[in-house]
Design an enzyme around this catalytic site. Sequence first.
Site, PDB file in Angstrom:
ATOM      1  N   ASP A 125       0.861  -1.186   0.000  1.00  0.00           N
ATOM      2  CA  ASP A 125       0.000   0.000   0.000  1.00  0.00           C
ATOM      3  C   ASP A 125       0.897   1.235   0.000  1.00  0.00           C
ATOM      4  OD1 ASP A 125      -2.425  -1.332   0.137  1.00  0.00           O
ATOM      5  OD2 ASP A 125      -2.714  -1.031   2.288  1.00  0.00           O
ATOM      6  N   ARG A 176      -1.455  -0.625  -8.447  1.00  0.00           N
ATOM      7  CA  ARG A 176      -2.795  -0.133  -8.101  1.00  0.00           C
ATOM      8  C   ARG A 176      -2.727   1.384  -8.189  1.00  0.00           C
ATOM      9  NH1 ARG A 176      -3.890  -0.624  -2.192  1.00  0.00           N
ATOM     10  NH2 ARG A 176      -4.389  -2.809  -2.549  1.00  0.00           N
TER      11      ARG A 176
HETATM   12  C1  LIG Z   1      -9.005  -0.785  -3.302  1.00  0.00           C
HETATM   13  C2  LIG Z   1      -8.475   0.540  -2.836  1.00  0.00           C
HETATM   14  C3  LIG Z   1      -7.213   0.608  -2.309  1.00  0.00           C
HETATM   15  C4  LIG Z   1      -6.688   1.834  -1.888  1.00  0.00           C
HETATM   16  N1  LIG Z   1      -5.395   1.913  -1.459  1.00  0.00           N
HETATM   17  C5  LIG Z   1      -4.875   3.112  -1.153  1.00  0.00           C
HETATM   18  C6  LIG Z   1      -3.509   3.258  -0.833  1.00  0.00           C
HETATM   19  O1  LIG Z   1      -2.723   2.285  -0.796  1.00  0.00           O
HETATM   20  N2  LIG Z   1      -3.049   4.496  -0.530  1.00  0.00           N
HETATM   21  C7  LIG Z   1      -3.851   5.598  -0.563  1.00  0.00           C
HETATM   22  O2  LIG Z   1      -3.384   6.712  -0.305  1.00  0.00           O
HETATM   23  N3  LIG Z   1      -5.165   5.488  -0.854  1.00  0.00           N
HETATM   24  C8  LIG Z   1      -5.689   4.278  -1.147  1.00  0.00           C
HETATM   25  N4  LIG Z   1      -7.006   4.188  -1.486  1.00  0.00           N
HETATM   26  C9  LIG Z   1      -7.909   5.351  -1.260  1.00  0.00           C
HETATM   27  C10 LIG Z   1      -7.965   6.268  -2.456  1.00  0.00           C
HETATM   28  O3  LIG Z   1      -6.729   6.916  -2.609  1.00  0.00           O
HETATM   29  C11 LIG Z   1      -9.058   7.343  -2.287  1.00  0.00           C
HETATM   30  O4  LIG Z   1      -8.816   8.104  -1.163  1.00  0.00           O
HETATM   31  C12 LIG Z   1     -10.473   6.777  -2.171  1.00  0.00           C
HETATM   32  O5  LIG Z   1     -10.660   5.690  -3.014  1.00  0.00           O
HETATM   33  C13 LIG Z   1     -11.479   7.870  -2.540  1.00  0.00           C
HETATM   34  O6  LIG Z   1     -11.253   8.335  -3.851  1.00  0.00           O
HETATM   35  P1  LIG Z   1     -12.154   7.917  -5.098  1.00  0.00           P
HETATM   36  O7  LIG Z   1     -11.249   7.689  -6.263  1.00  0.00           O
HETATM   37  O8  LIG Z   1     -13.023   6.771  -4.735  1.00  0.00           O
HETATM   38  O9  LIG Z   1     -12.941   9.227  -5.484  1.00  0.00           O
HETATM   39  P2  LIG Z   1     -13.804  10.211  -4.613  1.00  0.00           P
HETATM   40  O10 LIG Z   1     -14.183  11.308  -5.527  1.00  0.00           O
HETATM   41  O11 LIG Z   1     -13.088  10.564  -3.356  1.00  0.00           O
HETATM   42  O12 LIG Z   1     -15.060   9.338  -4.261  1.00  0.00           O
HETATM   43  C14 LIG Z   1     -16.070   9.057  -5.231  1.00  0.00           C
HETATM   44  C15 LIG Z   1     -17.348   8.645  -4.494  1.00  0.00           C
HETATM   45  O13 LIG Z   1     -17.114   7.413  -3.823  1.00  0.00           O
HETATM   46  C16 LIG Z   1     -17.716   7.403  -2.533  1.00  0.00           C
HETATM   47  N5  LIG Z   1     -16.676   7.164  -1.520  1.00  0.00           N
HETATM   48  C17 LIG Z   1     -15.346   7.239  -1.696  1.00  0.00           C
HETATM   49  N6  LIG Z   1     -14.678   6.856  -0.563  1.00  0.00           N
HETATM   50  C18 LIG Z   1     -15.632   6.544   0.346  1.00  0.00           C
HETATM   51  C19 LIG Z   1     -15.617   6.048   1.685  1.00  0.00           C
HETATM   52  N7  LIG Z   1     -14.469   5.809   2.317  1.00  0.00           N
HETATM   53  N8  LIG Z   1     -16.812   5.833   2.287  1.00  0.00           N
HETATM   54  C20 LIG Z   1     -17.978   6.044   1.664  1.00  0.00           C
HETATM   55  N9  LIG Z   1     -18.057   6.498   0.387  1.00  0.00           N
HETATM   56  C21 LIG Z   1     -16.914   6.738  -0.265  1.00  0.00           C
HETATM   57  C22 LIG Z   1     -18.414   8.723  -2.392  1.00  0.00           C
HETATM   58  O14 LIG Z   1     -19.760   8.543  -2.769  1.00  0.00           O
HETATM   59  C23 LIG Z   1     -17.739   9.613  -3.400  1.00  0.00           C
HETATM   60  O15 LIG Z   1     -18.581  10.615  -3.887  1.00  0.00           O
HETATM   61  C24 LIG Z   1      -7.517   2.997  -1.951  1.00  0.00           C
HETATM   62  C25 LIG Z   1      -8.795   2.914  -2.499  1.00  0.00           C
HETATM   63  C26 LIG Z   1      -9.273   1.709  -2.955  1.00  0.00           C
HETATM   64  C27 LIG Z   1     -10.626   1.675  -3.584  1.00  0.00           C
END
Ligand SMILES: Cc1cc2nc3c(=O)[nH]c(=O)nc-3n(C[C@H](O)[C@H](O)[C@H](O)COP(=O)(O)OP(=O)(O)OC[C@H]3O[C@@H](n4cnc5c(N)ncnc54)[C@H](O)[C@@H]3O)c2cc1C
Length: 302
Positions: A125, A176
Amino acid sequence: MKVFDRAVVRVLPAVPRSVVRRVAAPYIAGSTLDDARSTVAALNAEGMRATVDVLGEEIARPDEARSIANAYRDALAAIAADSLDANISIKLTGFGLKLDQALCRELVFGLVADAAEHGTLVRLDMEDSSTTDATLALYRELRAAGYEGVGVVLQAALRRTLDDVLALAPLVPSVRLCKGIYVEPQSLAFQGFEEIRASFVACLDALLDAGCRLAIATHDEWLIERALERVDGLPRERYEMQMLLGVRAERARRLVADGHPVRVYVPYGEQWYEYSLRRLQENPRVAGYVAKDVLARVVPGR
Ligand SMILES: Cc1cc2nc3c(=O)[nH]c(=O)nc-3n(C[C@H](O)[C@H](O)[C@H](O)COP(=O)(O)OP(=O)(O)OC[C@H]3O[C@@H](n4cnc5c(N)ncnc54)[C@H](O)[C@@H]3O)c2cc1C
């Protein structure tokens, strides 16, 4: 919007543990390995893969790092014993990155060797920007040692990421790609929503051009659509869509129905409370989503 998100974060420490547990429940498999096993089995039954994350970061003592490494060993054994379609994701700070780099390296190499015997991928991660160089360096070391079953994470929010993609390209890495959850200074990270999206798409294109195996980790519908346009016609082993447990589950099911490989990130462990609070405090926007999600469940039709 921002005022609402910050207000949610401010009141969090005052929220009783039992309430945080209820709020966090959809996003965490539970506190035991058995909880993770049954969550992964249920996802597999729905045609989804999983990645198992043992909660525990920023540990203070070497024995805590060792116990996280052991918990991952148990997770690997359980994945193999139950024939689960799952891999593991680790956070280097949980393995002692900020405490003792040599210990961290020893524990990660040991775990990766163990995972290689099971044929299970270990993904590093990506944490905040103070760990990016060390994480990429360890990834390179693992690959140089001949371990192919390792992957890394790149964050589109960081200004450096497109350069990191180009630098890693000769290794044809398993990456990822996500937006990045940590609040970073403007000097290091794009701040605007559209800027981060544009960087995500640019990195996606560069990773695909480099022939990488790509995990596209986002719940952002606009980005999901851009990604699907780009992976159209690619073999299933070249890409997968990734989501967090409890977030946009209906969208994940629709992706599976449309024939796309989907992997769900499944955190579990005793430290669910600390994990939940930290995740929410690290990024007030997430606190806002969660609060709205909970409100929507409590007050249907709002
Ligand atoms: C499988 C996976 C692994 C990840 N690994 C890492 C990592 O190693 N390092 C890192 O920095 N980040 C990691 N992330 C987090 C990522 O960086 C984002 O912070 C997170 O996914 C929110 O961004 P988004 O692209 O979904 O878009 P956004 O615009 O933030 O979200 C889009 C929509 O998704 C929904 N949403 C998003 N997150 C949430 C939540 N937690 N709870 C409820 N609803 C939500 C909301 O409805 C939002 O409007 C990971 C995410 C995923 C999916």
